[in-house]
Design an enzyme around this catalytic site. Structure first.
Site, PDB file in Angstrom:
ATOM      1  N   PHE A 117       0.775  -1.241   0.045  1.00 12.20           N
ATOM      2  CA  PHE A 117      -0.122  -0.039   0.135  1.00 12.20           C
ATOM      3  C   PHE A 117       0.900   1.276  -0.050  1.00 12.20           C
ATOM      4  O   PHE A 117       2.067   1.234   0.371  1.00 12.20           O
ATOM      5  CB  PHE A 117      -0.731  -0.027   1.041  1.00 12.20           C
ATOM      6  CG  PHE A 117      -2.323   0.109   0.918  1.00 12.20           C
ATOM      7  CD1 PHE A 117      -2.935  -1.498   0.536  1.00 12.20           C
ATOM      8  CD2 PHE A 117      -3.267   0.948   1.077  1.00 12.20           C
ATOM      9  CE1 PHE A 117      -4.440  -1.500   0.494  1.00 12.20           C
ATOM     10  CE2 PHE A 117      -4.576   0.818   0.854  1.00 12.20           C
ATOM     11  CZ  PHE A 117      -5.142  -0.409   0.375  1.00 12.20           C
ATOM     12  N   GLN A 237      -7.761  14.866   3.602  1.00 15.63           N
ATOM     13  CA  GLN A 237      -7.043  14.287   2.543  1.00 15.63           C
ATOM     14  C   GLN A 237      -7.963  13.922   1.367  1.00 15.63           C
ATOM     15  O   GLN A 237      -9.216  13.505   1.434  1.00 15.63           O
ATOM     16  CB  GLN A 237      -6.728  12.784   3.044  1.00 15.63           C
ATOM     17  CG  GLN A 237      -6.111  11.774   2.263  1.00 15.63           C
ATOM     18  CD  GLN A 237      -5.603  10.598   2.753  1.00 15.63           C
ATOM     19  OE1 GLN A 237      -6.587   9.400   2.677  1.00 15.63           O
ATOM     20  NE2 GLN A 237      -4.454  10.526   3.469  1.00 15.63           N
ATOM     21  N   HIS A 239      -8.227  11.593  -1.658  1.00 13.02           N
ATOM     22  CA  HIS A 239      -7.547  10.196  -2.258  1.00 13.02           C
ATOM     23  C   HIS A 239      -7.230  10.441  -3.908  1.00 13.02           C
ATOM     24  O   HIS A 239      -8.155  10.898  -4.497  1.00 13.02           O
ATOM     25  CB  HIS A 239      -8.531   9.375  -1.935  1.00 13.02           C
ATOM     26  CG  HIS A 239      -8.156   7.668  -2.078  1.00 13.02           C
ATOM     27  ND1 HIS A 239      -7.730   7.332  -3.342  1.00 13.02           N
ATOM     28  CD2 HIS A 239      -7.960   6.786  -1.180  1.00 13.02           C
ATOM     29  CE1 HIS A 239      -7.404   6.061  -2.970  1.00 13.02           C
ATOM     30  NE2 HIS A 239      -7.381   5.842  -1.919  1.00 13.02           N
ATOM     31  N   LEU A 249     -14.518   5.629  -4.751  1.00 10.62           N
ATOM     32  CA  LEU A 249     -13.517   5.371  -4.324  1.00 10.62           C
ATOM     33  C   LEU A 249     -13.021   3.937  -4.936  1.00 10.62           C
ATOM     34  O   LEU A 249     -13.609   2.817  -5.004  1.00 10.62           O
ATOM     35  CB  LEU A 249     -13.154   5.262  -2.926  1.00 10.62           C
ATOM     36  CG  LEU A 249     -11.868   4.520  -2.229  1.00 10.62           C
ATOM     37  CD1 LEU A 249     -10.833   5.904  -2.455  1.00 10.62           C
ATOM     38  CD2 LEU A 249     -11.761   4.213  -0.959  1.00 10.62           C
ATOM     39  N   GLU A 252      -6.607   1.638  -2.796  1.00 13.91           N
ATOM     40  CA  GLU A 252      -5.239   1.782  -3.066  1.00 13.91           C
ATOM     41  C   GLU A 252      -4.651   0.389  -3.138  1.00 13.91           C
ATOM     42  O   GLU A 252      -3.609   0.249  -3.861  1.00 13.91           O
ATOM     43  CB  GLU A 252      -4.532   2.476  -1.848  1.00 13.91           C
ATOM     44  CG  GLU A 252      -3.483   3.015  -2.088  1.00 13.91           C
ATOM     45  CD  GLU A 252      -3.003   4.110  -1.100  1.00 13.91           C
ATOM     46  OE1 GLU A 252      -1.633   3.884  -0.570  1.00 13.91           O
ATOM     47  OE2 GLU A 252      -3.729   4.867  -0.640  1.00 13.91           O
ATOM     48  N   ARG A 283      -0.784   9.539  -0.170  1.00 12.25           N
ATOM     49  CA  ARG A 283      -1.882   9.907  -0.929  1.00 12.25           C
ATOM     50  C   ARG A 283      -1.633  11.326  -1.323  1.00 12.25           C
ATOM     51  O   ARG A 283      -2.074  11.730  -2.401  1.00 12.25           O
ATOM     52  CB  ARG A 283      -3.073   9.523  -0.273  1.00 12.25           C
ATOM     53  CG  ARG A 283      -3.358   8.271  -0.223  1.00 12.25           C
ATOM     54  CD  ARG A 283      -4.769   7.973   0.753  1.00 12.25           C
ATOM     55  NE  ARG A 283      -4.860   6.568   0.788  1.00 12.25           N
ATOM     56  CZ  ARG A 283      -6.075   5.903   1.402  1.00 12.25           C
ATOM     57  NH1 ARG A 283      -6.478   6.669   2.404  1.00 12.25           N
ATOM     58  NH2 ARG A 283      -6.069   4.643   1.315  1.00 12.25           N
ATOM     59  N   HIS A 364     -11.939  12.527   0.735  1.00 10.41           N
ATOM     60  CA  HIS A 364     -11.848  11.304   1.125  1.00 10.41           C
ATOM     61  C   HIS A 364     -11.803  11.187   2.796  1.00 10.41           C
ATOM     62  O   HIS A 364     -12.700  10.280   3.176  1.00 10.41           O
ATOM     63  CB  HIS A 364     -10.664  10.485   0.536  1.00 10.41           C
ATOM     64  CG  HIS A 364     -10.610   9.032   1.124  1.00 10.41           C
ATOM     65  ND1 HIS A 364     -11.746   8.084   0.661  1.00 10.41           N
ATOM     66  CD2 HIS A 364      -9.562   8.258   1.746  1.00 10.41           C
ATOM     67  CE1 HIS A 364     -11.261   7.081   1.281  1.00 10.41           C
ATOM     68  NE2 HIS A 364     -10.047   6.893   1.844  1.00 10.41           N
ATOM     69  N   ARG A 406      -3.126  10.888   6.347  1.00  7.80           N
ATOM     70  CA  ARG A 406      -3.126   9.674   6.797  1.00  7.80           C
ATOM     71  C   ARG A 406      -2.761   8.594   5.562  1.00  7.80           C
ATOM     72  O   ARG A 406      -2.936   8.873   4.447  1.00  7.80           O
ATOM     73  CB  ARG A 406      -4.651   9.180   6.806  1.00  7.80           C
ATOM     74  CG  ARG A 406      -4.808   7.604   7.287  1.00  7.80           C
ATOM     75  CD  ARG A 406      -6.399   7.302   7.551  1.00  7.80           C
ATOM     76  NE  ARG A 406      -7.149   7.413   6.545  1.00  7.80           N
ATOM     77  CZ  ARG A 406      -7.540   6.599   5.577  1.00  7.80           C
ATOM     78  NH1 ARG A 406      -6.642   5.342   5.455  1.00  7.80           N
ATOM     79  NH2 ARG A 406      -8.171   6.966   4.588  1.00  7.80           N
TER      80      ARG A 406
END
Length: 607
Positions: A117, A237, A239, A249, A252, A283, A364, A406
């Site tokens: 990730f 954030q 994404h 979404l 990831e 991100r 996100h 994050r």
């Protein structure tokens, strides 16, 4: 009006709320979960790709490396003691979920499978590591189902489709909440020794978002109106891989399985921006890189989107170039990314096995929120003063383990780790605490606010104000920011709030399932959180993590290695105007891990 009394009241039935309810009930507390949704429809189910834990099942890994990635990914604003707790507790939490029956994917040897990730590395940034434990690409959904079953087993009481609209304070403590039962329109008072908010984020502030229509920031807004500050609200954030035009979404985990980001020239453009880790950069970096590509005219067909390519032919070509022996085929992709294939085929008419997916950054996740310590206790100032009886966990809370940005998978880790810690703390608290009495007529102010909404006879429909707010925030408080745009956002939100107070149009005065009324009330929550986000962003003259200022492009550790606390000066929960916001930048960041290992000290991020 009905009054219900429980030792512990959990507001929200997502992963954090269910984990807190489970552990509070295990500790002997009489627990109620109050949720505006049926629990398994909570937004935790939208978390697809995995939950991070340094199990080391496929690559060598350590919790300290996970903590380092969390601190670095958060651009060093994370409280490092919280990041350490997150990483260390993640291992036990994942193993516990497995023992509860969560069907993780398996390695050939039968261990929990793990995938790469973005931002997760081994040996302090040396190379990507497989750390994300996954159940295909439905990991969050599986966590919800597993925890809900365990709560039922432990006789947790559920009040489904009860919409919490106010928090009750008395004698300096939180003593419960007020909720509307959707099916009847009646107000209910929930009286408790301890109340934990696990209500998720507020992505519906922005136009393009991965968040469900229910993520309107209710929990954050109601405590903010009662004097609790909001922490680090400028950090929201985006994404990088939202489905173009919808924001839905795309996990990831696609890039973790080898997916590649491409521009109109079929170039793997992340090699320019993060040559070391490429498509698996954090991100905030990937989102900014995508905007720069689009700004440079490299969007697909001249539009503001790019491609994410998971076709086996593309993935295998790049795997071979990287010297990896692993290869993928259509059957493998169809198994590990089943949800992704279904989403793209259903909503975009694209088959990811034969064509690339159109993507754009999407609002996100909130790094900021209700300030808490590592035991989910709400704190009210820079001295970490605990507010008796109030707790928060999950996205609505700011521990702050995520800092300014994050890492992927850490949202699910946050839910189970701090939800569990909060539940354990509540179980201990209610054993020695007495019920603080309810104030006289605890629902009086919120009933008056709903009466005002019902009687509104202006010209503006709630959806019109909401649509204007979302466009304003997307244009002015998005991936890139500057002072002029942020000041315009503050002014614009104030104007929209005036319309909400003075010119709102409303028709449905019914009581049963009056979703129009509740959506109008949710709009007030969104406007409050949009305002505090824009004000906090305008007041931070640096770029850090998800807060990227084009007029202040560098990070300023000398002056801004601090958290923002934003208070409403008005003590009136529903003022007929725009309450002034007081900002406190004195809440210092804990940097204790730099003493453990100097690599935790702030430094320039290199990709």
């Amino acid at each position: 009006m009905q009054t219900h009394q429980f030792d512990a009241i959990i507001v929200g039935a997502g992963g954090a709320g269910l984990m807190a309810a489970l552990y509070a009930s295990k500790g002997g507390a009489n627990v109620a979960v109050v949720s505006k949704l049926y629990p398994t429809r909570s937004h935790t189910g939208a978390a697809l790709g995995g939950i991070g834990a340094a199990l080391g099942n496929l690559d060598e890994d350590k919790p300290l490396w996970h903590a380092y990635d969390t601190v670095k990914g958060g651009d060093y604003l994370a409280d490092q003691n919280a990041a350490k707790v997150l990483a260390e507790n993640a291992v036990d939490a994942v193993i516990e979920l497995e023992h509860m029956g969560l069907p993780f994917d398996r390695t050939p040897e039968g261990r929990i499978s793990q995938r790469r990730f973005g931002g997760h590395t081994s040996n302090f940034g040396e190379k990507p590591v497989r750390r994300a434990c996954h159940a295909a690409d439905r990991t969050g959904h599986m966590i919800l189902q597993t925890l809900y079953q365990q709560c039922i087993k432990n006789e947790v009481r559920f009040f489904d489709e009860f919409h919490v609209v106010d928090v009750i304070m008395n004698k300096g403590a939180c003593v419960g909440v007020v909720a509307i039962q959707l099916g009847t329109g009646e107000f209910h008072v929930f009286h408790g020794k301890a109340t934990l908010f696990a209500t998720g984020g507020w992505g519906r502030v922005w136009k393009i978002t991965s968040c469900a229509h229910t993520l309107t920031g209710d929990g954050a807004a109601v405590v903010y109106r009662r004097g609790v500050p909001m922490q680090d609200m400028e950090f929201y954030q985006f994404h990088p891989t939202g489905l173009y035009g919808l924001g839905v979404l795309l996990t990831e985990g696609i890039r973790g399985e080898g997916g590649i980001l491409l521009n109109k020239n079929n170039e793997r453009f992340m090699e320019k921006y993060a040559p070391k880790i490429k498509d698996l950069a954090s991100r905030d970096v990937v989102s900014r890189s995508m905007y720069l590509e689009i700004r440079a005219g490299n969007g697909i067909n001249g539009k503001d989107y790019l491609y994410l390519d998971i076709r086996p032919s593309t993935v295998n070509r790049y795997l071979a170039e990287a010297g990896e022996t692993r290869r993928v085929d259509e059957a493998y992709i169809a198994r590990v990314l089943a949800e992704t294939l279904d989403i793209c085929r259903t909503y975009a008419g694209v088959d990811p096995l034969t064509e690339p997916m159109p993507i754009q950054p999407t609002a996100h996740y909130a790094m900021g929120g209700i300030p808490t310590n590592i035991d989910a206790e709400v704190v009210t100032d820079e001295n970490w003063t605990v507010l008796p009886g109030m707790y928060a966990a999950g996205e609505v809370a700011c521990v702050s383990c995520h800092g300014a940005n994050r890492l992927g998978t850490n949202s699910l880790v946050d839910l189970v780790v701090f939800g569990r810690r909060g539940g354990m703390k509540i179980a201990d608290y209610v054993k020695q605490a007495d019920f603080v009495p309810l104030p006289a007529n605890p629902a009086q102010e919120i009933e008056a606010e709903f009466k005002r909404l019902r009687s509104a006879k202006g010209k503006k429909r709630p959806y019109e104000i909401r649509k204007a707010m979302q466009k304003l925030m997307m244009d002015n408080v998005g991936v890139f920011r500057e002072q002029k745009l942020l000041d315009q956002a503050v002014t614009g939100v104030h104007e929209l709030r005036d319309q909400y107070l003075k010119d709102l149009s409303f028709d449905d005065n019914g009581h049963k399932f009056n979703t129009d009324l509740l959506e109008a009330w949710e709009l007030g929550c969104l406007l409050d959180l949009a305002e505090v986000t824009a004000v906090s962003a305008a007041a931070r003259p640096e770029s850090r993590g998800a807060h990227s200022r084009e007029d202040f492009p560098k990070r300023d550790d000398a002056n801004w290695m601090v958290h923002t606390l934003a208070y409403r000066k008005s003590d009136v929960p529903y003022p007929q105007g725009n309450p002034e916001i007081e900002l406190n930048h004195k809440k210092q960041v804990d940097v204790s891990l730099a003493d453990v290992d100097p690599r935790f000290a702030p430094k320039e991020r290199v990709y």
